[in-house]
Write a protein that holds these residues in place. Structure first.
Motif, PDB file in Angstrom:
ATOM      1  N   ARG A  42      29.618 -25.215  -2.651  1.00 47.50           N
ATOM      2  CA  ARG A  42      28.908 -24.422  -3.455  1.00 47.50           C
ATOM      3  C   ARG A  42      27.740 -25.148  -4.184  1.00 47.50           C
ATOM      4  NH1 ARG A  42      34.035 -22.290  -7.329  1.00 47.50           N
ATOM      5  NH2 ARG A  42      35.598 -22.091  -5.525  1.00 47.50           N
ATOM      6  N   ARG A  43      27.818 -26.593  -4.226  1.00 46.47           N
ATOM      7  CA  ARG A  43      26.708 -27.194  -4.600  1.00 46.47           C
ATOM      8  C   ARG A  43      25.270 -26.814  -3.916  1.00 46.47           C
ATOM      9  NH1 ARG A  43      25.114 -27.558  -9.418  1.00 46.47           N
ATOM     10  NH2 ARG A  43      23.873 -29.142 -10.001  1.00 46.47           N
ATOM     11  N   MET A  44      25.468 -26.965  -2.634  1.00 43.66           N
ATOM     12  CA  MET A  44      24.344 -26.636  -1.573  1.00 43.66           C
ATOM     13  C   MET A  44      24.147 -25.166  -1.809  1.00 43.66           C
ATOM     14  SD  MET A  44      25.264 -28.578   1.944  1.00 43.66           S
ATOM     15  CE  MET A  44      27.083 -28.424   1.922  1.00 43.66           C
ATOM     16  N   LEU A  45      25.013 -24.259  -1.849  1.00 43.52           N
ATOM     17  CA  LEU A  45      24.455 -22.755  -2.051  1.00 43.52           C
ATOM     18  C   LEU A  45      23.665 -22.640  -3.415  1.00 43.52           C
ATOM     19  CD1 LEU A  45      24.682 -20.026  -1.281  1.00 43.52           C
ATOM     20  CD2 LEU A  45      26.929 -19.652  -2.313  1.00 43.52           C
ATOM     21  N   GLU A  49      22.372 -32.389 -12.813  1.00 38.13           N
ATOM     22  CA  GLU A  49      23.154 -33.036 -11.804  1.00 38.13           C
ATOM     23  C   GLU A  49      23.094 -32.607 -10.127  1.00 38.13           C
ATOM     24  OE1 GLU A  49      26.593 -35.480 -12.868  1.00 38.13           O
ATOM     25  OE2 GLU A  49      26.181 -34.994 -15.037  1.00 38.13           O
ATOM     26  N   PRO A  50      21.818 -32.830  -9.846  1.00 41.17           N
ATOM     27  CA  PRO A  50      21.884 -32.176  -8.347  1.00 41.17           C
ATOM     28  C   PRO A  50      22.597 -32.668  -7.407  1.00 41.17           C
ATOM     29  CG  PRO A  50      19.781 -32.618  -9.295  1.00 41.17           C
ATOM     30  CD  PRO A  50      20.786 -33.224 -10.136  1.00 41.17           C
ATOM     31  N   SER A  51      23.211 -33.985  -7.241  1.00 39.20           N
ATOM     32  CA  SER A  51      24.086 -34.675  -6.174  1.00 39.20           C
ATOM     33  C   SER A  51      25.469 -34.152  -6.494  1.00 39.20           C
ATOM     34  CB  SER A  51      23.803 -35.866  -6.182  1.00 39.20           C
ATOM     35  OG  SER A  51      23.999 -36.573  -7.239  1.00 39.20           O
ATOM     36  N   LEU A  52      25.957 -33.391  -7.569  1.00 38.19           N
ATOM     37  CA  LEU A  52      27.321 -33.341  -7.917  1.00 38.19           C
ATOM     38  C   LEU A  52      28.045 -32.862  -6.740  1.00 38.19           C
ATOM     39  CD1 LEU A  52      29.149 -33.639 -10.549  1.00 38.19           C
ATOM     40  CD2 LEU A  52      28.529 -31.208 -10.627  1.00 38.19           C
ATOM     41  N   GLY A  53      29.078 -33.577  -6.248  1.00 37.00           N
ATOM     42  CA  GLY A  53      30.077 -33.375  -5.219  1.00 37.00           C
ATOM     43  C   GLY A  53      29.447 -33.345  -3.656  1.00 37.00           C
ATOM     44  N   LEU A  54      27.916 -33.890  -3.578  1.00 37.12           N
ATOM     45  CA  LEU A  54      27.434 -33.861  -2.203  1.00 37.12           C
ATOM     46  C   LEU A  54      27.669 -35.392  -1.598  1.00 37.12           C
ATOM     47  CD1 LEU A  54      23.863 -32.403  -3.043  1.00 37.12           C
ATOM     48  CD2 LEU A  54      25.919 -31.251  -2.054  1.00 37.12           C
ATOM     49  N   ALA A  55      28.007 -35.160  -0.368  1.00 39.28           N
ATOM     50  CA  ALA A  55      27.919 -36.652   0.377  1.00 39.28           C
ATOM     51  C   ALA A  55      26.597 -37.290   0.425  1.00 39.28           C
ATOM     52  CB  ALA A  55      28.159 -36.006   1.684  1.00 39.28           C
TER      53      ALA A  55
END
Length: 218
Positions: free
Chosen positions: A135-138, A155-161
């Protein structure tokens, strides 16, 4: 550096609580600006004040010197402002492909998930069935693909590897350096890989307490 958008003596209240205390915040064009601070510092409220999703109780929002304080959020979006909030940032009932198609209205054909090839196998899925990172990438695709002059990301990196987060910061930096957008990131700490000229503003309890370059914030 020319100022693209700015808060001037901005105050925001949530009931009896004042979340911004007369904040002055200039955002230059063609530059990444980082709003640094802990939860409750006012970072998210500052983004929302710029985007028009919260009303100012006092002060002004200036866009290229023009007072847009009374413009609604959707009017600011039409003028080229893109906000990616930390939560509820996608249309959960629409497919991934439909969400992506909304990133650039009026463009012929689908913009495609170019920033995130990971979304290619998911185009027919509804956004509500995706993982948090998907969802964050989308949601971030909107900031990376839409023709916006002002890009605000909470918070761009929230939940991202980690590798995907690093790629995201490179892409957001390119929106500023290559495309000339004014990019504002709300962060709890300064991320790596930001371009030269990045400006950091530290907020604490709704006030600006420090400004400088990323290397000086350590």
């Amino acid at each position: 550096m020319s100022v693209e958008i700015a808060l001037r003596a901005a105050r925001v209240r949530y009931g009896p609580l004042e979340a911004l205390h007369g904040l002055d915040l200039p955002v230059p064009a063609g530059t990444v600006t980082v709003l640094l601070g802990r939860n409750g510092a006012g970072r998210t409220t500052a983004l929302r004040a710029l985007a028009g999703t919260v009303r100012l109780s006092a002060g002004r929002v200036l866009w290229q010197g023009v007072d847009v304080t009374r413009l609604s959020a959707h009017e600011r979006a039409r003028r080229g402002l893109c906000l990616v909030p930390d939560l509820r940032a996608v249309y959960e009932g629409l497919t991934v492909a439909d969400n992506l198609a909304l990133t650039a209205p009026g463009r012929s054909g689908s913009p495609g998930p170019a920033p995130y090839p990971e979304l290619l196998p998911l185009l027919s899925r509804t956004a509500g069935t995706l993982s948090g990172g998907e969802r964050r990438m989308l949601a971030l695709s909107r900031a990376l693909l839409a023709p916006a002059r002002v890009v605000l990301v909470d918070e761009p990196s929230l939940g991202l590897a980690r590798p995907i987060a690093a790629r995201t910061y490179r892409l957001l930096a390119a929106r500023a350096v290559r495309d000339g957008a004014a990019v504002v990131l709300a962060e709890q700490r300064v991320p790596d890989g930001l371009p030269p000229g990045t400006v950091v503003h530290e907020l604490r309890r709704g006030s600006l307490v420090w400004s400088g370059e990323p290397a000086e914030s350590a």
